[in-house]
Design a protein around this motif. Sequence first.
Motif, mmCIF file in Angstrom:
data_model
loop_
_atom_site.group_PDB
_atom_site.id
_atom_site.type_symbol
_atom_site.label_atom_id
_atom_site.label_comp_id
_atom_site.label_asym_id
_atom_site.label_seq_id
_atom_site.Cartn_x
_atom_site.Cartn_y
_atom_site.Cartn_z
ATOM 1 N N LYS A 528 17.044 43.220 -32.260
ATOM 2 C CA LYS A 528 16.782 43.744 -30.917
ATOM 3 C C LYS A 528 17.940 44.612 -30.439
ATOM 4 N N LYS A 532 17.688 48.769 -30.379
ATOM 5 C CA LYS A 532 17.780 49.302 -29.017
ATOM 6 C C LYS A 532 18.810 50.414 -28.955
ATOM 7 N N ILE A 612 10.319 43.541 -30.554
ATOM 8 C CA ILE A 612 11.213 44.701 -30.629
ATOM 9 C C ILE A 612 10.836 45.744 -29.571
ATOM 10 N N ALA A 615 11.992 44.712 -26.261
ATOM 11 C CA ALA A 615 13.440 44.894 -26.119
ATOM 12 C C ALA A 615 13.792 46.363 -25.886
#
Length: 618
Positions: A528, A532, A612, A615
């Motif tokens: 994550k 990101k 994911i 996130a």
Amino acid sequence: MNLREFAAKNVLRNISGYFDYFLSSTISAALLFSFTMIIFHPGFQADLLPLYLQKALNMTTIIAYLFLSFFVFYSVSVFLKSRYKEFGILYITGSSKKQIQRMITTENILISSVAGVLGIMLGLVFSKILLAVSGKLLGYSALGFYFPTKAAVITFTAFLIIGIVISLLCSFIIKEDRVLTLLKGSKKPKPEPKTSIFLTVICIVLLATGYYLSITANIKTIANRIIPVTTMVIAATYLLFSQLSIFIIKLIKKNKKVYRNKTKMLWVSNLLYRVKDNTRIFFLITITSAVALSAVGSVYAYWRDKEEQINRSFPQAFFLANRDNNKSRADFIENALKRERIDYTKTKGEMKFIIPDGYKEEVAIIKETAYKELAAMISLGTIPFNEDESIIVSTLAQKEKKSIILNNIELKLTGKNDRRILPAFYGEVYVVKDNVYENIKGAKNYFWVFNVENYKSTLKICKDYHNNFGEDKIGSYYNNFLKANILEGTKIAYGIILFSSIFIGLIFLITTASFLYNKCYMDILEDKKKYKQLYKIGLTYKEIKRILTIEIGVLFLFPYIIAVIHSFFALSSLKYAFELEITTAAFLVMGGMMVVQVIYFLVIRKSYLVEIKRALSS
């Protein structure tokens, strides 16, 4: 709030982390309950089974329970390591080691107990279907429903004990003097994995040698090859994940044209670390899956082929032999056939046992007249031969022999009937001319043979025979082979072994799949953060999706593909050694497993991508 309330709330708050462990434990409990429910069924009289089948059932239960215990310990240890920061904070705020251990014990006992109860309930819901299917598999028309109190008590107690024992073992995982490590979590800088060209070559050599020995095995060499081949393949499997895979990925990295093409740089680099980090779990999953697939596939192949095996090994419906020329048992069979109005053909004869020059064991000798009569009963064509010649009637004779010496009489071997005329118990059977037979000195045995068109219809006669004469103790010269009875016993034996192997296989596959899910749960927290940041600097969600699909696909499918390859060669050895048709069994077992695994991969992939994506948008 006391410690028990704190532990209960902690489980509820971490439900997403504990869910897989809880779900897998529940399914495992349901499987264990279903197995014991069938074993203790009043209609399934396990105590009347042969001793080796009773031991097989007991060993199945023990193996399943030990593997479940190992699985629970692994799952708990993985989850506890993911909570390092939480334990570190608890230590700093004043919690003692004893309090944390009591909290872990309470959590595990709570989850194991609830999983045991839900597993029992789940087993009861599907009990009618399970009893019907297992009854047919075990050779019974149907096993009726009953309330399995004993099975429920055993299952609940077993999982309660697992919770207690695993909690005690978990005390070695969390150490109070590692507070700073706990607070930092499990994140450490990782050096690039190293490989050895020597070990990579050893891996390839071991795999190639093991596979070659598997497919070139025959009935006389397979027993001596099982242990060395298994050892080579196990060692090669570990080296495949720890050395060969890393070596191949590094070769890809060195090819700049391939490595620097779009997002390949990311997923190739990630795979380098993922494969190295997961070497042990890949190895464990591959070996357990290969064992499960090979066991289920081979037993299923034998189970499907049981009637053909019986027909090959026992060509006539009844074969009775003794050294005393006592025909009382033969008369009993003939009178029973007449009483049941079953048409039959019969013949009688004799054979001699002798150890030929250069041989270590006895072989059976019969004369040409008896050979022709026995062949005519089963519509088998005969092979002509001369005075100084002999032929072999056996499916076991693998080597091309040119001659045989019997009492200083040398006979040329001119032919071989691959179809038997005597039961498989007698091994290689040599046919000689009648006058040659008379000149051979050996232990004489007399036999009576009866054959019918449908031997399965003679099962009642077989049972009456055993009720009258008792169970036969098969020896060198006193043998009674009743084909319908042998088929009935074979059905039950293979059914029980198949049932046990399927049960163990399900335990292995469910728990190993859970190992992978636990690993994904550990990786997703780091992924994550990583994706990101990559998303912020320009990587699109579509590219992230493609990268994660490759990474998760390797994690979930790579060990199973290797396991399927191992199992294919293991089952192929049975095909070449025993002339057993395994293609259908292998396709059904391996294909079914791969379909389930692909579906499981797609479900986990979707769940992973949802986390994911969430996130990325936060």
